[in-house]
Design a protein around this motif. Sequence first.
Motif, PDB file in Angstrom:
ATOM      1  N   LEU A 121       0.769  -1.260   0.199  1.00  0.00           N
ATOM      2  CA  LEU A 121       0.046   0.055  -0.010  1.00  0.00           C
ATOM      3  C   LEU A 121       0.710   1.335  -0.092  1.00  0.00           C
ATOM      4  O   LEU A 121       0.742   2.349  -0.754  1.00  0.00           O
ATOM      5  N   GLN A 122       1.921   1.321   0.939  1.00  0.00           N
ATOM      6  CA  GLN A 122       2.681   2.496   0.721  1.00  0.00           C
ATOM      7  C   GLN A 122       3.528   2.465  -0.573  1.00  0.00           C
ATOM      8  O   GLN A 122       3.732   3.771  -0.892  1.00  0.00           O
ATOM      9  N   ALA A 123       4.072   1.465  -1.024  1.00  0.00           N
ATOM     10  CA  ALA A 123       4.679   1.471  -2.479  1.00  0.00           C
ATOM     11  C   ALA A 123       4.098   1.836  -3.540  1.00  0.00           C
ATOM     12  O   ALA A 123       4.351   2.779  -4.504  1.00  0.00           O
ATOM     13  N   LEU A 124       2.779   1.312  -3.665  1.00  0.00           N
ATOM     14  CA  LEU A 124       1.792   1.572  -4.649  1.00  0.00           C
ATOM     15  C   LEU A 124       1.243   3.076  -4.795  1.00  0.00           C
ATOM     16  O   LEU A 124       1.028   3.824  -5.683  1.00  0.00           O
ATOM     17  N   GLY A 125       0.954   3.775  -3.668  1.00  0.00           N
ATOM     18  CA  GLY A 125       0.439   5.139  -3.419  1.00  0.00           C
ATOM     19  C   GLY A 125      -0.756   5.253  -4.156  1.00  0.00           C
ATOM     20  O   GLY A 125      -1.701   4.397  -4.147  1.00  0.00           O
ATOM     21  N   SER A 126      -0.799   6.199  -4.929  1.00  0.00           N
ATOM     22  CA  SER A 126      -1.986   6.360  -5.881  1.00  0.00           C
ATOM     23  C   SER A 126      -2.248   5.504  -6.703  1.00  0.00           C
ATOM     24  O   SER A 126      -3.275   5.280  -7.546  1.00  0.00           O
ATOM     25  N   GLU A 127      -1.163   4.501  -7.354  1.00  0.00           N
ATOM     26  CA  GLU A 127      -1.513   3.323  -8.269  1.00  0.00           C
ATOM     27  C   GLU A 127      -2.416   2.420  -7.618  1.00  0.00           C
ATOM     28  O   GLU A 127      -2.966   1.592  -8.635  1.00  0.00           O
ATOM     29  N   VAL A 128      -2.794   2.248  -6.493  1.00  0.00           N
ATOM     30  CA  VAL A 128      -3.389   1.092  -5.915  1.00  0.00           C
ATOM     31  C   VAL A 128      -4.899   1.083  -6.167  1.00  0.00           C
ATOM     32  O   VAL A 128      -5.491   2.270  -6.160  1.00  0.00           O
ATOM     33  N   HIS A 139      -4.780  -9.350   3.014  1.00  0.00           N
ATOM     34  CA  HIS A 139      -5.262  -8.152   2.125  1.00  0.00           C
ATOM     35  C   HIS A 139      -5.530  -8.720   0.802  1.00  0.00           C
ATOM     36  O   HIS A 139      -4.756  -9.482   0.327  1.00  0.00           O
ATOM     37  N   LEU A 140      -6.618  -8.225   0.505  1.00  0.00           N
ATOM     38  CA  LEU A 140      -7.038  -8.493  -1.099  1.00  0.00           C
ATOM     39  C   LEU A 140      -6.899  -7.310  -1.896  1.00  0.00           C
ATOM     40  O   LEU A 140      -7.417  -6.204  -1.697  1.00  0.00           O
ATOM     41  N   PHE A 141      -6.029  -7.390  -3.105  1.00  0.00           N
ATOM     42  CA  PHE A 141      -5.786  -6.203  -4.009  1.00  0.00           C
ATOM     43  C   PHE A 141      -6.481  -6.809  -5.198  1.00  0.00           C
ATOM     44  O   PHE A 141      -6.349  -7.467  -5.896  1.00  0.00           O
ATOM     45  N   PHE A 142      -7.726  -5.782  -5.681  1.00  0.00           N
ATOM     46  CA  PHE A 142      -8.514  -6.128  -6.659  1.00  0.00           C
ATOM     47  C   PHE A 142      -7.965  -5.241  -7.789  1.00  0.00           C
ATOM     48  O   PHE A 142      -7.585  -4.130  -7.662  1.00  0.00           O
ATOM     49  N   THR A 143      -7.732  -6.084  -8.866  1.00  0.00           N
ATOM     50  CA  THR A 143      -7.003  -5.409 -10.193  1.00  0.00           C
ATOM     51  C   THR A 143      -8.050  -5.584 -11.467  1.00  0.00           C
ATOM     52  O   THR A 143      -9.275  -6.558 -11.444  1.00  0.00           O
ATOM     53  N   ALA A 144      -7.596  -5.274 -12.558  1.00  0.00           N
ATOM     54  CA  ALA A 144      -8.268  -5.428 -13.573  1.00  0.00           C
ATOM     55  C   ALA A 144      -8.057  -6.951 -14.019  1.00  0.00           C
ATOM     56  O   ALA A 144      -7.031  -7.514 -13.534  1.00  0.00           O
ATOM     57  N   PRO A 204     -10.635   2.963  -9.521  1.00  0.00           N
ATOM     58  CA  PRO A 204     -10.283   2.375 -10.796  1.00  0.00           C
ATOM     59  C   PRO A 204      -9.420   1.160 -10.617  1.00  0.00           C
ATOM     60  O   PRO A 204      -8.586   0.977  -9.734  1.00  0.00           O
ATOM     61  N   LEU A 205      -9.897   0.114 -11.489  1.00  0.00           N
ATOM     62  CA  LEU A 205      -8.992  -1.355 -11.314  1.00  0.00           C
ATOM     63  C   LEU A 205      -7.571  -1.019 -12.014  1.00  0.00           C
ATOM     64  O   LEU A 205      -7.526  -0.932 -13.121  1.00  0.00           O
ATOM     65  N   PRO A 206      -6.621  -1.213 -11.108  1.00  0.00           N
ATOM     66  CA  PRO A 206      -5.181  -1.292 -11.779  1.00  0.00           C
ATOM     67  C   PRO A 206      -4.537  -2.415 -12.477  1.00  0.00           C
ATOM     68  O   PRO A 206      -5.451  -3.527 -12.494  1.00  0.00           O
ATOM     69  N   ASP A 207      -3.502  -2.213 -13.295  1.00  0.00           N
ATOM     70  CA  ASP A 207      -2.982  -3.398 -14.078  1.00  0.00           C
ATOM     71  C   ASP A 207      -2.608  -4.233 -13.060  1.00  0.00           C
ATOM     72  O   ASP A 207      -1.774  -4.089 -12.334  1.00  0.00           O
ATOM     73  N   PRO A 208      -2.867  -5.370 -13.199  1.00  0.00           N
ATOM     74  CA  PRO A 208      -2.476  -6.621 -12.520  1.00  0.00           C
ATOM     75  C   PRO A 208      -0.708  -6.912 -12.247  1.00  0.00           C
ATOM     76  O   PRO A 208      -0.430  -7.083 -11.168  1.00  0.00           O
ATOM     77  N   LEU A 209      -0.395  -6.845 -13.347  1.00  0.00           N
ATOM     78  CA  LEU A 209       1.049  -7.087 -13.492  1.00  0.00           C
ATOM     79  C   LEU A 209       1.941  -6.203 -12.605  1.00  0.00           C
ATOM     80  O   LEU A 209       2.881  -6.402 -11.974  1.00  0.00           O
ATOM     81  N   ARG A 210       1.491  -4.679 -12.602  1.00  0.00           N
ATOM     82  CA  ARG A 210       2.276  -3.824 -11.953  1.00  0.00           C
ATOM     83  C   ARG A 210       1.996  -4.011 -10.338  1.00  0.00           C
ATOM     84  O   ARG A 210       2.966  -3.960  -9.592  1.00  0.00           O
TER      85      ARG A 210
END
Length: 235
Positions: A121-128, A139-144, A204-210
């Motif tokens: 969460l800290q590393a991704l910042g606004s990209e999360v 923790h569950l990170f939802f992505t495209a 918004p759902l981010p790129d899963p690979l990132r």
Amino acid sequence: MDRTDRIGKRARVAGWLRRVQREDPGAGRDLRADLILDVVRLGWPVCPAAHPLEYGCSCDRVGCPSPGMHPVSFAWQTQATTDVVQVTRWLERHPDANFVTATGVAHDVLDVPAQAGELALQALGSEVGPVAACGPDRHLFFTATRGTPVDEDEWWPCELDCHPETLDEHPGLRWHCRGSYVLLPPSRHPSGEQMRWIRGPETPLPDPLRVLDVLTDACDTVGATATDSRWLMGM
């Protein structure tokens, strides 16, 4: 109690209700239904799940290894829907049920230990994108979603993640894609905690690979820290 006292009491109660409503805009509403229907309207397919019951699970499986963390029906993949009317019917008929969302349709989910999730969460910042806390440990990170690529060699089924009881055997990072599911807030976790959004589903759902790159690094860091701690303790 005279008339003046009754009026004064009603005024105090009304004032308290207004304060509660200001502090909690969801006061007086069915928060569970609101949260589930919010994701349905985003196009996330959902279906009812079992719920923790006393020291076990509401399902009829003796010694269920994952109480309240699996769909009610074995046909959950065909049952999962974005039909608001149907989901509302489920919410009314099954007031204690948890809900899951089928992955690989509208989104994928990267599922990691909570400590790694905090670092990410800290590393991704606004990209999360949307992130949910699933009990005290995950923790569950939802992505495209990767969806269904033209080249099927680029896709793998999520058989591992279809069986929640495998979590103890594979506690690291897990990618929930086609053929899998995850619990949705505000489901009740076997720990007794209620799932919650850290970042809401409207994000918004981010790129899963990132996200995968960052989560992999975070899991490596947490793993290295845990290994160092065991070495220092002489384990």
